[in-house]
Design an enzyme around this catalytic site. Structure first.
Site, PDB file in Angstrom:
ATOM      1  N   THR A 113       6.592  -9.105   1.221  1.00 17.41           N
ATOM      2  CA  THR A 113       7.770  -9.597   0.754  1.00 17.41           C
ATOM      3  C   THR A 113       7.599 -10.795   0.552  1.00 17.41           C
ATOM      4  OG1 THR A 113       8.657  -7.657   1.834  1.00 17.41           O
ATOM      5  CG2 THR A 113       9.770  -8.753   0.244  1.00 17.41           C
ATOM      6  N   LYS A 165      -2.537  -4.958  -3.730  1.00 16.49           N
ATOM      7  CA  LYS A 165      -1.346  -3.984  -3.216  1.00 16.49           C
ATOM      8  C   LYS A 165      -1.090  -3.110  -4.379  1.00 16.49           C
ATOM      9  CE  LYS A 165       3.156  -3.979  -1.357  1.00 16.49           C
ATOM     10  NZ  LYS A 165       4.150  -4.739  -0.719  1.00 16.49           N
ATOM     11  N   ARG A 223      12.257  -9.802   4.593  1.00 20.43           N
ATOM     12  CA  ARG A 223      13.392  -9.119   4.109  1.00 20.43           C
ATOM     13  C   ARG A 223      14.421  -9.435   5.387  1.00 20.43           C
ATOM     14  NH1 ARG A 223      10.923  -2.869   2.745  1.00 20.43           N
ATOM     15  NH2 ARG A 223       9.477  -3.916   1.377  1.00 20.43           N
ATOM     16  N   GLU A 248       2.276  -6.644   9.266  1.00 20.27           N
ATOM     17  CA  GLU A 248       2.603  -7.419   8.271  1.00 20.27           C
ATOM     18  C   GLU A 248       4.400  -7.633   8.513  1.00 20.27           C
ATOM     19  OE1 GLU A 248       4.043  -6.477   3.590  1.00 20.27           O
ATOM     20  OE2 GLU A 248       2.185  -5.628   4.243  1.00 20.27           O
TER      21      GLU A 248
END
Length: 206
Positions: free
Chosen positions: A65, A125, A42, A38
């Site tokens: 994210t 998640k 960021r 993943e």
């Protein structure tokens, strides 16, 4: 996709700031039979990192994210095969459903989980796991949400990740404790290789 990640049980969370490290990253993932990664949004290198890691077709590369529809589209355009969000983001979920792409929305409360299930999502998640009660919270939430599987991240470590994986409601665990750029900067990535090897061994022996 869900079956494969449940077999691997580890979802490395990786923030790229140096694209020259990605060849070694791919090599180590394949060597240890952890073919999931993943790549988080960021950093500004998220899109090129996803593209580079997706090129060989050896890895299942996702974007993490992902907070906006624009990021989701950029991720998919660069080869992302799944999307992970820190929260329930309706426009991202709806886009992924349209693209027939697995999406893991971030949840922390019964309300979050309920909203996710209303989209037909069965794997969420759980983030940040340590702040919102960890394994104890997941056990409680899996009562009313008996048909939902969890992918916890946040506060998961080498010391406690096998405890999480012993719970039938947990499909896998994610985090930067699995692999990080710092592990690749030393000794040609040997610390990263050793860390991943140990984690895989712990799973096999637990």
């Amino acid at each position: 996709m869900y079956k494969k990640i449940e077999e691997v049980k580890l979802l490395p969370l990786y923030t790229a700031t140096d694209l020259t490290l990605l060849d070694r990253l791919e090599e180590i993932l394949i060597k240890n039979e952890v073919r999931f990664i993943e790549v988080t949004f960021r950093s500004k290198l998220a899109a090129p990192a996803i593209k580079k890691l997706s090129a060989s077709g050896e890895l299942i590369v996702g974007a993490g994210t992902v907070r906006t529809l624009e990021e989701a589209k950029i991720a998919v355009e660069n080869g992302a095969q799944f999307i992970v969000s820190p929260a329930v983001v309706p426009e991202v979920i709806e886009y992924c459903i349209q693209q027939e792409l697995p999406v893991f929305p971030g949840t922390a409360t019964p309300g979050d989980i309920q909203r996710a299930t209303e989209y037909g999502i069965k794997v969420v998640k759980f983030f940040p796991a340590d702040i919102y009660g960890g394994l104890k919270a997941i056990k409680a939430l899996s009562g009313p949400f008996y048909d939902v599987k969890f992918l916890p991240t946040g506060g998961i470590s080498q010391e406690n990740f096998t405890d999480y994986l012993q719970n039938d409601s947990i499909i896998a665990v994610g985090g930067s404790f699995i692999l990080s750029e710092d592990m690749f900067r030393e000794d040609e990535g040997k610390p990263a290789d050793e860390n991943l090897r140990q984690l895989v061994s712990q799973i096999k022996n637990s």
